[in-house]
Each structure stands twice: as C-alpha cells, then as structure tokens.
Design a protein around this motif. Structure first.
Motif, PDB file in Angstrom:
ATOM      1  N   LEU A 120       0.733  -1.298   0.029  1.00 37.67           N
ATOM      2  CA  LEU A 120      -0.020   0.080  -0.016  1.00 37.67           C
ATOM      3  C   LEU A 120       0.920   1.419   0.177  1.00 37.67           C
ATOM      4  O   LEU A 120       0.668   2.228  -0.639  1.00 37.67           O
ATOM      5  CB  LEU A 120      -0.828   0.028   1.397  1.00 37.67           C
ATOM      6  CG  LEU A 120      -1.758   1.481   1.471  1.00 37.67           C
ATOM      7  CD1 LEU A 120      -2.632   1.568   0.469  1.00 37.67           C
ATOM      8  CD2 LEU A 120      -2.512   1.298   2.793  1.00 37.67           C
ATOM      9  N   LEU A 121       1.802   1.383   0.740  1.00 38.75           N
ATOM     10  CA  LEU A 121       2.580   2.608   1.082  1.00 38.75           C
ATOM     11  C   LEU A 121       3.236   2.871  -0.137  1.00 38.75           C
ATOM     12  O   LEU A 121       3.563   3.852  -0.497  1.00 38.75           O
ATOM     13  CB  LEU A 121       3.413   2.528   2.236  1.00 38.75           C
ATOM     14  CG  LEU A 121       2.720   2.329   3.610  1.00 38.75           C
ATOM     15  CD1 LEU A 121       3.804   2.210   4.724  1.00 38.75           C
ATOM     16  CD2 LEU A 121       2.004   3.770   3.658  1.00 38.75           C
ATOM     17  N   VAL A 122       4.120   1.828  -0.796  1.00 38.88           N
ATOM     18  CA  VAL A 122       4.993   2.055  -1.888  1.00 38.88           C
ATOM     19  C   VAL A 122       4.233   2.225  -2.932  1.00 38.88           C
ATOM     20  O   VAL A 122       4.273   3.055  -3.961  1.00 38.88           O
ATOM     21  CB  VAL A 122       6.047   0.964  -1.812  1.00 38.88           C
ATOM     22  CG1 VAL A 122       7.071   1.022  -3.288  1.00 38.88           C
ATOM     23  CG2 VAL A 122       6.740   0.948  -0.601  1.00 38.88           C
ATOM     24  N   ALA A 123       3.418   0.961  -3.419  1.00 41.88           N
ATOM     25  CA  ALA A 123       2.841   0.853  -4.761  1.00 41.88           C
ATOM     26  C   ALA A 123       1.682   1.875  -5.105  1.00 41.88           C
ATOM     27  O   ALA A 123       1.420   1.963  -6.168  1.00 41.88           O
ATOM     28  CB  ALA A 123       2.700  -0.712  -5.210  1.00 41.88           C
ATOM     29  N   ARG A 151       4.781  -8.899  -4.380  1.00 46.36           N
ATOM     30  CA  ARG A 151       4.392  -8.974  -5.781  1.00 46.36           C
ATOM     31  C   ARG A 151       4.469 -10.230  -6.410  1.00 46.36           C
ATOM     32  O   ARG A 151       3.647 -10.510  -7.331  1.00 46.36           O
ATOM     33  CB  ARG A 151       5.390  -8.055  -6.539  1.00 46.36           C
ATOM     34  CG  ARG A 151       4.975  -6.418  -6.107  1.00 46.36           C
ATOM     35  CD  ARG A 151       6.178  -5.652  -6.690  1.00 46.36           C
ATOM     36  NE  ARG A 151       5.550  -4.181  -6.651  1.00 46.36           N
ATOM     37  CZ  ARG A 151       6.391  -3.111  -6.679  1.00 46.36           C
ATOM     38  NH1 ARG A 151       7.777  -3.101  -6.621  1.00 46.36           N
ATOM     39  NH2 ARG A 151       5.817  -2.247  -6.618  1.00 46.36           N
ATOM     40  N   GLN A 152       5.388 -10.876  -6.347  1.00 46.10           N
ATOM     41  CA  GLN A 152       5.460 -12.351  -6.967  1.00 46.10           C
ATOM     42  C   GLN A 152       4.207 -13.397  -6.399  1.00 46.10           C
ATOM     43  O   GLN A 152       3.587 -14.076  -7.119  1.00 46.10           O
ATOM     44  CB  GLN A 152       6.633 -13.076  -6.754  1.00 46.10           C
ATOM     45  CG  GLN A 152       7.969 -12.400  -7.557  1.00 46.10           C
ATOM     46  CD  GLN A 152       7.713 -12.085  -8.746  1.00 46.10           C
ATOM     47  OE1 GLN A 152       7.452 -12.832  -9.381  1.00 46.10           O
ATOM     48  NE2 GLN A 152       7.969 -10.771  -9.112  1.00 46.10           N
ATOM     49  N   LYS A 153       3.895 -13.134  -5.240  1.00 47.29           N
ATOM     50  CA  LYS A 153       2.905 -13.884  -4.708  1.00 47.29           C
ATOM     51  C   LYS A 153       1.698 -13.396  -5.340  1.00 47.29           C
ATOM     52  O   LYS A 153       0.832 -14.426  -5.738  1.00 47.29           O
ATOM     53  CB  LYS A 153       2.589 -14.083  -3.216  1.00 47.29           C
ATOM     54  CG  LYS A 153       3.842 -14.854  -2.451  1.00 47.29           C
ATOM     55  CD  LYS A 153       3.642 -14.660  -0.993  1.00 47.29           C
ATOM     56  CE  LYS A 153       4.891 -14.822  -0.109  1.00 47.29           C
ATOM     57  NZ  LYS A 153       5.108 -16.333  -0.069  1.00 47.29           N
ATOM     58  N   LEU A 154       1.216 -12.459  -5.276  1.00 50.77           N
ATOM     59  CA  LEU A 154      -0.017 -11.872  -5.892  1.00 50.77           C
ATOM     60  C   LEU A 154      -0.017 -12.063  -7.517  1.00 50.77           C
ATOM     61  O   LEU A 154      -1.116 -12.656  -7.941  1.00 50.77           O
ATOM     62  CB  LEU A 154       0.086 -10.256  -5.902  1.00 50.77           C
ATOM     63  CG  LEU A 154      -0.482  -9.589  -4.493  1.00 50.77           C
ATOM     64  CD1 LEU A 154      -0.639  -8.308  -4.544  1.00 50.77           C
ATOM     65  CD2 LEU A 154      -2.014 -10.305  -4.064  1.00 50.77           C
TER      66      LEU A 154
ATOM     67  N   LEU B  51       0.501  -4.934 -12.481  1.00 49.09           N
ATOM     68  CA  LEU B  51       0.059  -5.261 -11.083  1.00 49.09           C
ATOM     69  C   LEU B  51      -0.125  -3.815 -10.033  1.00 49.09           C
ATOM     70  O   LEU B  51      -0.872  -3.695  -9.416  1.00 49.09           O
ATOM     71  CB  LEU B  51       0.916  -6.044 -10.223  1.00 49.09           C
ATOM     72  CG  LEU B  51       0.648  -6.574  -8.932  1.00 49.09           C
ATOM     73  CD1 LEU B  51      -0.546  -7.321  -8.718  1.00 49.09           C
ATOM     74  CD2 LEU B  51       2.010  -7.288  -8.292  1.00 49.09           C
ATOM     75  N   ASN B  52       0.692  -2.918 -10.476  1.00 52.15           N
ATOM     76  CA  ASN B  52       0.624  -1.582  -9.627  1.00 52.15           C
ATOM     77  C   ASN B  52      -0.779  -1.117 -10.015  1.00 52.15           C
ATOM     78  O   ASN B  52      -1.236  -0.261  -9.085  1.00 52.15           O
ATOM     79  CB  ASN B  52       1.850  -0.661  -9.884  1.00 52.15           C
ATOM     80  CG  ASN B  52       3.060  -0.771  -9.026  1.00 52.15           C
ATOM     81  OD1 ASN B  52       2.962  -1.709  -8.142  1.00 52.15           O
ATOM     82  ND2 ASN B  52       3.941   0.054  -9.037  1.00 52.15           N
ATOM     83  N   ASN B  53      -1.016  -0.835 -11.382  1.00 49.81           N
ATOM     84  CA  ASN B  53      -2.282  -0.253 -11.685  1.00 49.81           C
ATOM     85  C   ASN B  53      -3.456  -1.051 -11.111  1.00 49.81           C
ATOM     86  O   ASN B  53      -4.298  -0.320 -10.394  1.00 49.81           O
ATOM     87  CB  ASN B  53      -2.480  -0.363 -13.250  1.00 49.81           C
ATOM     88  CG  ASN B  53      -1.525   0.497 -14.014  1.00 49.81           C
ATOM     89  OD1 ASN B  53      -1.153   1.631 -13.145  1.00 49.81           O
ATOM     90  ND2 ASN B  53      -1.316   0.333 -15.300  1.00 49.81           N
TER      91      ASN B  53
END
Lengths: 166, 260
Positions: A120-123, A151-154, B51-53
C-alpha cells in the motif's frame, strides 16, 4: 477545533485503508483508527504542524497495532478467515470490476503479516522505500524483500485465478 | 507457457525498484538495457506495472467506503464545558468523556473501562451528513459512486434504496453542475447524496431520506462547524443542501425544492 483535529477528518478514508492493510479485518481496522485518533489528540503536542500528518498517524497506528497483536493470544492474519471476509469488501461499481477487485483484496489479505502495508505505502501511495521503512520501523532491505515477495505471490495467485476462470 | 528458470530474487527486487522509481539514472539505464535484450525481463516489468495499476484501483476503491460516525467522533477534541470556573467538575466531565470515547471505541484496547455515558447517542442524520461532507468534498477523484451520465439510473436506484421518489434537480442556471450520486447511511437510515460542483471546484451536496413525520417543513439554515446547510421537508422526504456558503445554500434550496 485544533489544527490536528481538523487535519484528521479528511485523512480518515486513508487512515482506514492503512489500518486494513495492517489488520486485514474491517472491525479491527475501525477500532484501530478510532483508538489512534483518540490517542493522537492526547499527544497533539508531539505532532509539529506543517509536517506530514499521514506519516505521523501511520507510525502511531502501526505501534498501537503491534502492541495489540502482542497482547492477543490468537494471532490474526494467517489468512484462513480473513480472505473470506474480505471478499465482501467492495459492493459498488459494475459487478465484473468489483469481482476482480475482491479477488485481489482476498489475495492481499492472504499475504504474510506485514506485507500488505508495504504494498500500500509504496505501490499505491508512492512513499519511498526509506519513508516506508521509517513508518513501519523495519530495515529498508526488509521493505524491498517484502515488496518483491508480495508482488510475486500476488502475480502468481491472480494468474492462477485467471487460468481457472478460462 | 513458462518453461524457463525463474529470475533471481535479487533481479526481481531490482526490477521492483525500477518500477517504484528507486533507482539511479545508471541503474535505470542498466535495467532498460537488460529488458531490451531479454524478453523475460521486459515481460516481468510489464507485469509489475500492470500489478501496480491493479493495486491502485483496488486500494483506491477502499477510500469510497463511508467512514463510520464513531470514527469521525474520535477526531474531535474532548469538549470542555464552557462558562464554568469549577475546575474539578470540569476535569471530571472531561475524564468521563474520555472514558466514553475510549469505551465506545477501542473495545480491545480498554477492556476494563465501561462507558459511563454515550456521547454519540443523540446524533442526528444532519450532523452525520455534515461530517460526510467534510470528507467527500475533498475526494475530488472519488467524488461520486455513480456518475452524472447515469442520471436515470441514479433516480431509480436511490428512490428504491431510500424510499423517496425524487428527480435530480438541474442547478446549471445557478452555476452548479451535477456530478453524480452516492448512497450513505446516516443515523442508521439510507440517505441519497447528489453531488454538484461549480467552476471554482467547490462542492455542494443535496441529501435526502424518508421523512418519518409525514409533515412538510420550510427552509431552515443550520451550521455544523464549518459546514452549513439549508434543510426542508416534503411530506415524504427530508432534504438538506450542504456546503460552505450559507447565503447561497438558502437560495439553492428554494430553487431545488420544487424540482426534486
């Protein structure tokens, strides 16, 4: 109304979102925001007007949440029931978009503890790694490894779901 | 699909740092060079941006959730009774109020304290609407749940949810453009909220819910801190037009009331 109190009101939606990233449970998140606001007002003199209130509140919330999880005998966020709860997070908007958003949220709720706040904080909010490390009181290296791992898990989980749907 | 060996953890962290804007000029150039030579790296970068989007969309959706009244209450400094020099009484009152706030708030933070009084018991829907307004009027990117382009749908949807038939009043002539609508809950009842903006970017809202009394009432001006409103009632609905400038609100209420 004090300056602090005035500043808190427009921040509330973001404070709740950050609280959810810590707790991944809405009732807990709301309790956390409420307690944090009350406590912030009793420590108003510690906040310097002109500095970022969001980061100050985030740190306060993170500390209160850490204390709370230490007190609890049963730890939350292992993912079993949280994912089911978070599937009912968003109800507005068109149904396909909402369904996908709910899947993403459910997967975020399943991440190991401490990962979703980094995301949440970074992306999403665009804080730097250094700011994020300071807010969460963890080393920058941990910010980086948690981010990458989250990120990889998601990506893997969402790709699996897309695969199942088609 | 993916038969190749996975990218190393260090490389993935570096690609993440690229996406997050954390790399120096030289490091960025190095990543771009790698991506131009290795399609797996290019694909990974594309996946990270996508993914960021998604994350932004999903997390921003959470900002739309209405903030519970108890939380808004917790942002207010503890009121101290005015016009009294009886310090001990004042301290007692303040401690009772703090106790009530904590008791109502952090159930798990303060198990032992029992709320001695319910500070928030008598909250009116208007008071809650005023507080929502302070939040939503700043949400310029997320002002509404359903946009103005779906006006017909808004009228049907809100009439069904709120239980009052109404039309979206056209306030263009007065300089206010309809932006769309939200559904709120205030004092435990569904409330329709129609949002308008003017050329300066100021925001006003017309809110309406079922009128329990069944009797109509004329326009009345009220203030809740910095938020002002003009209220009126028809036989079926209670309405309020909410904003910053009281004089204008009263005039707008007169225009809006017969149109709604």
């Amino acid at each position: 109304m004090t300056e602090l109190s005035k500043g808190l009101v427009p921040l509330l939606p973001r404070l709740r979102r950050f609280a959810w990233s810590l707790t991944r449970d809405w009732p807990d998140a709301d309790d956390l925001v409420q307690t944090s606001c009350t406590r912030a007002l009793t420590r108003a003199e510690q906040w310097q007007n002109g500095t970022r209130l969001d980061a100050w509140m985030y740190r306060l919330m993170r500390n209160i949440w850490i204390d709370e999880t230490r007190k609890r005998t049963v730890r939350v966020g292992q993912g079993v029931e949280d994912a089911a709860e978070s599937s009912a997070l968003l109800t507005s908007g068109d149904s396909e978009t909402t369904a996908y958003a709910n899947q993403v949220l459910a997967q975020i709720a399943l991440l190991p503890e401490g990962f979703s706040s980094v995301l949440l904080l970074v992306a999403v909010e665009g804080h730097s790694y250094a700011e994020t490390a300071e807010i969460l009181d963890i080393p920058i290296g941990t910010v980086m490894s948690r981010l990458s791992s989250a990120r990889q898990k998601l990506k893997a989980a969402l790709a699996d779901q897309k695969g199942e749907r088609t | 699909m993916s038969e190749y060996t996975p990218l190393s953890e260090d490389l993935l962290i570096m690609l993440g740092a690229y996406v997050d804007g954390e790399l120096t000029e030289e490091e960025r150039a190095a990543v771009e060079d790698m991506a131009s030579k290795d399609p797996r790296i290019a694909e990974e970068l594309e996946g990270l941006f996508a993914l960021n989007n998604d994350l932004r969309d999903v997390f921003d959706g959470l900002l739309e959730k209405p903030v519970p009244a108890e939380i808004i209450e917790a942002t207010k400094p503890t009121p101290v009774p005015a016009n009294t020099n009886k310090a001990p009484l004042r301290a007692l009152a303040a401690s009772l109020l703090i106790g009530a706030t904590l008791g109502a708030g952090g159930m798990w933070f303060n198990q032992a304290s029992k709320p001695p009084l319910q500070v928030a018991a008598a909250r009116s829907w208007l008071g809650e609407v005023a507080e929502y307004h302070q939040i939503y009027a700043r949400q310029t990117r997320h002002l509404v749940e359903v946009p103005a382009s779906e006006k017909d749908h808004i009228e049907k949807w809100l009439a069904k949810e709120v239980g009052v038939d109404f039309k979206v009043p056209d306030l263009e002539a007065a300089g206010w453009t309809f932006q769309g609508a939200r559904l709120l809950v205030a004092a435990g009842k569904p409330v329709a909220q129609l949002m308008y903006t003017n050329a300066d970017g100021a925001v006003i809202a017309i809110c309406g819910l079922q009128n329990g009394s069944g009797t109509a009432a004329d326009t009345e001006l009220r203030a809740f801190g910095d938020v002002h409103m003009a209220t009126w009632k028809s036989e079926t609905g209670s309405f309020a037009i909410v904003g910053d400038a009281p004089e204008e609100l009263e005039a707008l209420a007169v225009i809006a009331a017969p149109l709604i």
